[in-house]
Write a protein that holds these residues in place. Structure first.
Motif, PDB file in Angstrom:
ATOM      1  N   ARG A   1       0.837  -1.209   0.000  1.00  5.93           N
ATOM      2  CA  ARG A   1       0.000   0.000   0.000  1.00  5.93           C
ATOM      3  C   ARG A   1       0.868   1.253   0.000  1.00  5.93           C
ATOM      4  N   THR A   2       1.988   1.183   0.708  1.00  2.00           N
ATOM      5  CA  THR A   2       2.889   2.342   0.746  1.00  2.00           C
ATOM      6  C   THR A   2       3.395   2.692  -0.652  1.00  2.00           C
ATOM      7  N   ARG A   3       3.658   1.662  -1.462  1.00  2.00           N
ATOM      8  CA  ARG A   3       4.163   1.983  -2.809  1.00  2.00           C
ATOM      9  C   ARG A   3       3.022   2.141  -3.811  1.00  2.00           C
ATOM     10  N   GLY A   4       1.793   2.177  -3.293  1.00  2.00           N
ATOM     11  CA  GLY A   4       0.646   2.468  -4.158  1.00  2.00           C
ATOM     12  C   GLY A   4       0.096   1.272  -4.909  1.00  2.00           C
ATOM     13  N   ASP A   5       0.554   0.071  -4.550  1.00  4.13           N
ATOM     14  CA  ASP A   5       0.082  -1.133  -5.224  1.00  4.13           C
ATOM     15  C   ASP A   5      -1.082  -1.712  -4.409  1.00  4.13           C
ATOM     16  N   GLU A   6      -2.273  -1.151  -4.630  1.00  5.12           N
ATOM     17  CA  GLU A   6      -3.415  -1.526  -3.796  1.00  5.12           C
ATOM     18  C   GLU A   6      -3.825  -2.984  -3.999  1.00  5.12           C
TER      19      GLU A   6
ATOM     20  N   ARG B   1      -4.308  -8.338  -1.617  1.00  6.24           N
ATOM     21  CA  ARG B   1      -4.007  -9.774  -1.743  1.00  6.24           C
ATOM     22  C   ARG B   1      -3.220 -10.261  -0.516  1.00  6.24           C
ATOM     23  N   PHE B   2      -2.177  -9.520  -0.161  1.00  7.45           N
ATOM     24  CA  PHE B   2      -1.375  -9.909   1.020  1.00  7.45           C
ATOM     25  C   PHE B   2      -2.214  -9.812   2.295  1.00  7.45           C
ATOM     26  N   GLN B   3      -3.066  -8.801   2.330  1.00  4.51           N
ATOM     27  CA  GLN B   3      -3.927  -8.625   3.499  1.00  4.51           C
ATOM     28  C   GLN B   3      -4.839  -9.845   3.680  1.00  4.51           C
ATOM     29  N   ASP B   4      -5.443 -10.286   2.581  1.00  5.51           N
ATOM     30  CA  ASP B   4      -6.306 -11.474   2.651  1.00  5.51           C
ATOM     31  C   ASP B   4      -5.510 -12.690   3.102  1.00  5.51           C
ATOM     32  N   GLU B   5      -4.317 -12.798   2.550  1.00 11.58           N
ATOM     33  CA  GLU B   5      -3.470 -13.953   2.900  1.00 11.58           C
ATOM     34  C   GLU B   5      -3.158 -13.937   4.402  1.00 11.58           C
ATOM     35  N   SER B   6      -2.852 -12.748   4.883  1.00  9.12           N
ATOM     36  CA  SER B   6      -2.537 -12.646   6.317  1.00  9.12           C
ATOM     37  C   SER B   6      -3.766 -12.958   7.167  1.00  9.12           C
ATOM     38  N   ASN B   7      -4.903 -12.379   6.767  1.00 12.10           N
ATOM     39  CA  ASN B   7      -6.130 -12.611   7.545  1.00 12.10           C
ATOM     40  C   ASN B   7      -6.526 -14.078   7.552  1.00 12.10           C
TER      41      ASN B   7
ATOM     42  N   ARG C   1      -3.473  -1.090   5.971  1.00 15.18           N
ATOM     43  CA  ARG C   1      -3.346   0.327   6.344  1.00 15.18           C
ATOM     44  C   ARG C   1      -2.546   0.493   7.643  1.00 15.18           C
ATOM     45  N   GLY C   2      -2.127  -0.632   8.203  1.00 13.72           N
ATOM     46  CA  GLY C   2      -1.139  -0.582   9.288  1.00 13.72           C
ATOM     47  C   GLY C   2      -1.664  -0.454  10.696  1.00 13.72           C
ATOM     48  N   VAL C   3      -2.996  -0.576  10.895  1.00 13.99           N
ATOM     49  CA  VAL C   3      -3.518  -0.395  12.259  1.00 13.99           C
ATOM     50  C   VAL C   3      -4.055  -1.685  12.890  1.00 13.99           C
ATOM     51  N   ALA C   4      -3.895  -2.804  12.193  1.00 18.56           N
ATOM     52  CA  ALA C   4      -4.373  -4.068  12.766  1.00 18.56           C
ATOM     53  C   ALA C   4      -3.466  -4.509  13.898  1.00 18.56           C
ATOM     54  N   TYR C   5      -2.171  -4.302  13.697  1.00 24.11           N
ATOM     55  CA  TYR C   5      -1.169  -4.808  14.645  1.00 24.11           C
ATOM     56  C   TYR C   5      -0.230  -3.683  15.080  1.00 24.11           C
ATOM     57  N   SER C   6       0.521  -3.976  16.135  1.00 27.02           N
ATOM     58  CA  SER C   6       1.602  -3.067  16.528  1.00 27.02           C
ATOM     59  C   SER C   6       2.755  -3.243  15.538  1.00 27.02           C
ATOM     60  N   ALA C   7       3.766  -2.427  15.694  1.00 24.69           N
ATOM     61  CA  ALA C   7       4.918  -2.510  14.787  1.00 24.69           C
ATOM     62  C   ALA C   7       5.537  -3.904  14.788  1.00 24.69           C
ATOM     63  N   MET C   8       5.415  -4.585  15.922  1.00 22.98           N
ATOM     64  CA  MET C   8       5.996  -5.925  16.033  1.00 22.98           C
ATOM     65  C   MET C   8       5.040  -7.008  15.558  1.00 22.98           C
ATOM     66  N   GLY C   9       3.938  -6.598  14.958  1.00 19.87           N
ATOM     67  CA  GLY C   9       2.987  -7.573  14.438  1.00 19.87           C
ATOM     68  C   GLY C   9       2.152  -8.219  15.523  1.00 19.87           C
ATOM     69  N   LYS C  10       2.018  -7.529  16.650  1.00 19.74           N
ATOM     70  CA  LYS C  10       1.252  -8.111  17.752  1.00 19.74           C
ATOM     71  C   LYS C  10      -0.158  -7.539  17.781  1.00 19.74           C
ATOM     72  N   ALA C  11      -1.101  -8.423  18.024  1.00 16.12           N
ATOM     73  CA  ALA C  11      -2.480  -7.977  18.230  1.00 16.12           C
ATOM     74  C   ALA C  11      -2.652  -7.785  19.727  1.00 16.12           C
TER      75      ALA C  11
ATOM     76  N   GLN D   1      -0.701   8.807  11.197  1.00 11.66           N
ATOM     77  CA  GLN D   1      -1.161   8.702   9.819  1.00 11.66           C
ATOM     78  C   GLN D   1      -0.243   9.476   8.877  1.00 11.66           C
ATOM     79  N   GLY D   2      -0.012   8.909   7.729  1.00 11.68           N
ATOM     80  CA  GLY D   2       0.744   9.607   6.704  1.00 11.68           C
ATOM     81  C   GLY D   2       1.412   8.628   5.762  1.00 11.68           C
ATOM     82  N   PRO D   3       1.174   8.718   4.472  1.00  7.14           N
ATOM     83  CA  PRO D   3       0.203   9.601   3.825  1.00  7.14           C
ATOM     84  C   PRO D   3      -1.220   9.216   4.215  1.00  7.14           C
ATOM     85  N   ARG D   4      -2.161  10.001   3.761  1.00  8.81           N
ATOM     86  CA  ARG D   4      -3.551   9.800   4.193  1.00  8.81           C
ATOM     87  C   ARG D   4      -4.005   8.355   3.955  1.00  8.81           C
ATOM     88  N   GLY D   5      -4.612   7.808   4.979  1.00  8.80           N
ATOM     89  CA  GLY D   5      -5.138   6.449   4.875  1.00  8.80           C
ATOM     90  C   GLY D   5      -4.142   5.380   5.246  1.00  8.80           C
ATOM     91  N   GLN D   6      -2.892   5.778   5.556  1.00  3.21           N
ATOM     92  CA  GLN D   6      -1.887   4.787   5.965  1.00  3.21           C
ATOM     93  C   GLN D   6      -1.313   5.168   7.325  1.00  3.21           C
TER      94      GLN D   6
END
Lengths: 480, 586
Positions: free
Chosen positions: A246-251, A256-262, B315-325, B359-364
């Protein structure tokens, strides 16, 4: 010191006390210098011996381990025995670090953390080169005093002892440091682990996170892709890959990765100590943990075996219910029904128990119905099913499963209109329940509500596109 | 010889001394090594004191009834929240406080009307809000656009909707409204997710609780169960179909359960906190849900068919930076570094870090807890209610959070809390240095932070309208407390109400930007954040030394797309009411 002494009595002198007997006058003696020296030597030797004994006594006692602690109250006899057995070993060899540590682990696995901590301190004192004891202390600290956990992890690493434990400590420390953004130190530790095992997925995952923290996203992506298939790393790696995409704009890739993780189940990293101490878990809680594990892994026969052993000791409603459930799972309906009836008799005020009774009864009816539709006794059984589901939903108004069985029973009793209400209630609670949508569709179809039935079947199809039943029902509906 | 004898004598004395000294130093060594394991007293750092307890002085005498203790009913330690809203339209914030005594309890929720700044009067009797029950959360919003805020309650196994009839009276219209939630509801929020002008409702559900499950603390004593003992439940989304009227029947509003269609009802998660906001900047409200021990959800509005998609992971808010829920509880939303984008702060357990996602950029979002200085706190606690507000009006959002354990084992003693003592912890306050970095000023804030409590709800609002943001705290089994802002040398401020005259209510979902002193500050019209609480609908901006504002820009949401209007600036230290359509379109 002086202030604490009793006031000294003045020495009575003859002059001051005329009534005292006359003092004996001893003639002056001449002291032989040699005998004087001998006295000095004897005194010196005596003092030396006494001093030595004192020093030995002090060293011996200051080095003497304390009594191993005993938790104040242990309700479970099996746990009590395990603890006493491990403690007896410590009492028998109080200078054995291994025995202290082993006792600590028994305490730890049974949640007696305070006592375990005391024993681990002693084990580490007696054998400072064993990494297990500071590592175990770090496990306790992570829960009770997280800011001190790194200290114990460092101690474990510094022992240079058993590499398995040192490695576990190093990974744990690296991850703690990474979380605290001590990036360079974390990286160093991950790289040390890569030395003996290049490509170690935990180290690679850690280094990927280090790269992410530094903003080096191409490196992070490359490293994460390399561990994506590892069962322990996959969930986290794909979650991070989703963020990077997502950071590099590849939604598209992000989703896809999000689904895989979930859709990936979280699998913790193996831990040499934690994996071992779970085997030490005895008593009711230990058995419950094993049963939970078997059930999670779908090993119902093994879970049932545990329950049978428990039933030999205690026939409580809880144990009977667990045994009934697993008996049902392995297909032994009669045994399951016998046990659940016994459980309900002992305690009818449990929603889950009533639901299980309904489920087992319903399953039996369904099987028999398939062989002999409308068989004798079906009505009575189905009415009992309805009674149990009603009771279950009274006890737990959000029991979607009970509403489903209730609706199914009414469907079999050929009362589709009455079945609508419990099925709709079930869907209010659990709107994504495939079976509820499917059954509601069938019931609606039998009441002649074709559009309603169609919506329900479509909903079921949306939830599980791979299940053929909604499609088959829709075909049937359209042919009518 | 005498010299030799004397020498020997010295040796003997020395050896004896060594032995004795050894003993003494041995003891000293023992005692000193023992002392290192004991906690060292925390040095009190200097910092401003921002609050004083005015609970009694302001007339709030609410005592929370947690219900009978000792049966370890797991919903009990989740606590009850509160709402701060102006129910009678007199421009003074009133307070509604919830009870947990159970359906048959004599303890009812209490409504306090603010009759003058800093003066509250209990007006519960006859209000219609005087209900008992296992009440957890409250959401406030005008569901029928009649200009009067209505009240939604979440309960263990139920929800209730009360329509504000005016004159301090509320009517229970739950049955007529079609709202049904049989699950364990916690936090809730009103939002207009489909931009049709009617406020919809999201209710967060927690666990599929089984009261027959028994849990014990490590010492073997009975205790409450943690969330891992039960499966999570699915949250609910209800679409507001607008007011309904039928002859001979009182006014009502119809809601439709769209949980399944929206997708929100398809994923389980033990949810506790919620906040709606347009996180991705497309003009449509999204929903963030904090889950307890499971990944958080960020439901992104798909703009049609009531659909939402959970994009929390990417979008990066599911987990902490360490991937912990972590164990997500309360949620605070605000722009901590004044970059124009709102950030998220979620409270967790005491052995975890509370997480700040910037947040930054918007939505991330990225976990920036360490960068923000929020890991080196003076003490730790299990955080529930939390919020961001500019307490000293320096132009930077500070963070307050209230703490209290759910399982026993807390450090408090002689707290006077009786049964709740093992669960008690102290609250925390973090001052923003203006760059998004925080300093723990809890030790200096004795009134708010040096009280043992099992706190749950937290609201920030300028109750007495003196320009300082005050705090309201709810706690289990004890008094709700009001803390007046007494921060020294507070900066200038502006308070803004954003109204949509066509909708006849506050413009929920609007984004308000203020430019002053060469800086821009952003706030959202959204009373739903923190935990189980509903905050004020009026937006407070601290402006530091800026004694005038250059302009205010409001981004209104609606089906015709987000519309920006700019309003002229002017003097500070006042309340400004902005109405849609009266600004200059931009």
């Amino acid at each position: 010191m002086k202030a604490n002494l009793p006031p000294s009595q003045p020495n009575p002198s003859p002059e001051q006390n005329p009534d005292s007997p006359l003092p004996v006058v001893t003639p002056p003696t001449t002291v032989n210098p040699r005998s004087r020296r001998r006295v000095w030597i004897l005194v010196s030797v005596a003092v030396l011996v006494l001093g030595g004994i004192g020093a030995w006594w002090w060293i011996r006692n200051s080095d003497r381990p304390p009594d191993p602690p005993l938790p104040p109250a242990i309700a479970d006899e099996e746990v009590k025995q395990a603890i006493e057995k491990a403690r007896a070993k410590v009492l028998a060899s109080p200078r054995s670090a291994d025995d202290w540590g082993a006792y600590a682990l028994v305490l730890l696995v049974h949640d007696f953390e305070r006592e375990a901590e005391t024993c681990l301190v002693e084990a580490a004192r007696l054998n400072p080169s064993d990494p297990r004891w500071p590592y175990a202390r770090s496990l306790i600290a992570r829960k009770r005093d997280p800011d001190n956990a790194p200290k114990y992890l460092r101690q474990a690493i510094d022992t240079n002892g058993n590499p398995r434990y040192v490695s576990a400590a190093r990974f744990a420390l690296a991850e703690v440091l990474l979380e605290r953004q001590e990036i360079d130190s974390a990286e160093q530790l991950f790289r040390q682990e890569l030395g003996p095992d290049p490509g170690h997925p935990r180290a690679v995952l850690g280094l990927a996170q280090v790269a992410m923290a530094r903003g080096d996203e191409p490196t992070a992506t490359k490293l994460l892709m390399s561990v994506r298939e590892n069962v322990h790393a996959r969930k986290q790696a794909t979650a991070l890959l989703a963020v990077l995409a997502r950071t590099r704009g590849d939604e598209q890739s992000a989703l896809r990765f999000q689904d895989e993780s979930n859709n990936t189940r979280a699998e913790g990293w193996p831990d040499p100590l934690l994996d071992r101490i779970h085997d030490l878990h005895v008593g009711k809680a230990g058995r419950e943990r094993r049963i939970e594990m078997f059930e999670r892994q779908g090993q119902y026969a093994e879970a049932l075996r545990e329950y049978r052993e428990l039933l030999a000791k205690e026939q409580t409603p809880k144990v009977l219910t667990g045994a009934a459930l697993n008996s049902l799972r392995v297909g032994n309906h009669d045994e399951a029904l016998r046990w659940v009836r016994q459980a309900v008799k002992l305690d009818p005020n449990d929603a889950q128990r009533q639901y299980l009774l309904a489920l087992i009864l319903y399953s039996k009816v369904e099987m028999q119905w398939a062989r002999t539709p409308g068989f004798a006794g079906a009505k009575e059984s189905l009415e009992e099913v309805i009674g149990a589901t009603k009771r279950a939903t009274e006890l737990k108004p959000d029991h979607a499963g009970a509403y489903w069985i209730w609706g199914l029973a009414l469907k079999y009793l050929d009362d589709p209109k009455a079945a609508l209400e419990p099925l709709r209630k079930g869907l209010t609670i659990s709107p994504d329940d495939f079976e509820l949508h499917l059954t509601l569709g069938q019931v609606l179809a039998s009441t002649g509500d074709k559009p309603g039935a169609e919506v329900s079947f479509e909903n079921a199809r949306k939830i599980d596109p791979n299940d053929p039943r909604p499609g088959q029902e829709l075909d049937k509906l359209r042919q009518k | 010889m005498p010299q030799r004898a004397s020498h020997r004598h010295q040796i003997v004395v020395s050896v004896t001394l060594i032995a004795v000294t050894g003993l003494v130093t041995g003891f000293i060594g023992c005692s000193s090594s023992k002392s290192t394991t004991e906690p060292t007293p925390e040095p009190v750092t200097d910092g401003p004191n921002w609050f004083e307890d005015v609970t009694d002085a302001w007339g709030i005498d609410f005592l929370h009834d947690a219900g009978p203790t000792g049966n370890y009913y797991t919903p009990q330690p989740m606590g009850s929240g509160a709402a701060a809203f102006d129910f009678n339209g007199d421009d003074l914030l009133d307070v509604y406080l919830l009870q947990f005594g159970g359906p048959n309890s004599k303890s009812v929720n209490r409504l306090y009307r603010q009759t003058a700044p800093g003066k509250f009067q209990d007006v519960t009797a006859g209000s219609g809000l005087d209900v008992s029950g296992h009440n957890h959360g409250v959401a406030v919003g005008d569901v029928n656009n009649d200009g009067k805020p209505d009240v939604l309650l979440t309960q263990f196994s139920g929800i209730k909707l009360f329509l504000n009839l005016g004159g301090g009276k509320f009517a229970d219209i739950t049955a007529e409204s079609g709202l049904v939630n049989l699950s364990w509801g916690t936090s809730a929020a009103f939002l207009d997710y489909n931009l049709d002008g009617w406020l919809d409702l999201v209710v967060v559900n927690y666990l599929d609780y089984d009261p027959n499950r028994e849990c014990r603390f490590t010492t073997g004593e009975l205790d409450y169960c943690g969330p891992s003992k039960f499966p999570g439940t699915k949250s609910k989304l209800y679409r507001n179909r607008g007011p309904q009227s039928a002859p001979g029947k009182p006014p009502s509003v119809a809601f439709e359960d769209v949980s399944f269609a929206s997708g929100i009802g398809r994923l389980v998660g033990p949810g506790l906190g919620v906040t709606p906001a347009d996180f991705n900047g497309d003009g449509w409200p999204d929903i963030f849900i904090a889950n307890d021990g499971e990944p958080n959800r960020l439901w992104i509005n798909q703009k049609k068919d009531d659909a939402f998609a959970d994009e929390a992971v990417s979008r990066g808010v599911a987990y902490s930076a360490m991937g912990k829920a972590y164990a997500g509880m309360g949620v605070a939303v605000g722009d901590v570094n004044n970059d124009g984008l709102v950030d998220l702060y979620v409270t967790h357990l005491g052995d975890q870090f509370h997480t700040l996602w910037r947040q930054g950029p918007r939505g991330q979002f990225r976990d920036k807890t360490v960068d923000a200085g929020l890991t080196g706190t003076k003490w730790r606690g299990t955080g529930f209610g939390t919020l961001m507000a500019d307490f000293n009006n320096d132009g930077a959002l500070d963070i307050a959070q209230v703490n209290g354990r759910v399982l026993r084992g807390g450090p408090g003693s002689d707290t006077g809390l009786g049964f709740w003592e093992p669960y008690a912890e102290k609250n925390q306050l973090f001052a923003n240095d203006g760059t998004g970095k925080f300093r723990d000023i809890s030790p200096a804030n004795k009134a708010f932070c040096d009280l043992w409590n099992v706190a749950r709800g937290l609201i920030a609002a300028d109750f007495d309208r003196d320009g300082g943001v005050d705090l309201l705290v709810t706690a289990i089994g004890t008094r709700a407390r009001l803390y007046k802002n007494v921060a020294p040398n507070r900066g200038h401020w502006i308070a803004i109400r954003a109204l949509d005259p066509k909708l006849n209510r506050e413009a929920y979902g609007a984004e308000v930007r203020v430019r002053a002193g060469g800086k821009e500050f952003v706030r959202l019209v959204n009373p739903a954040d923190s935990y189980l609480c509903s905050g004020p609908q009026i937006l407070h901006f601290g402006l530091g030394t800026a004694d005038s504002i250059e302009w205010v820009q409001v981004t209104w949401i609606g089906l015709d797309g987000p519309r920006k209007e700019t309003f002229p600036g002017g003097a500070t230290n006042r309340v400004l009411t902005l109405k849609r359509g009266e600004g200059k379109s931009s």
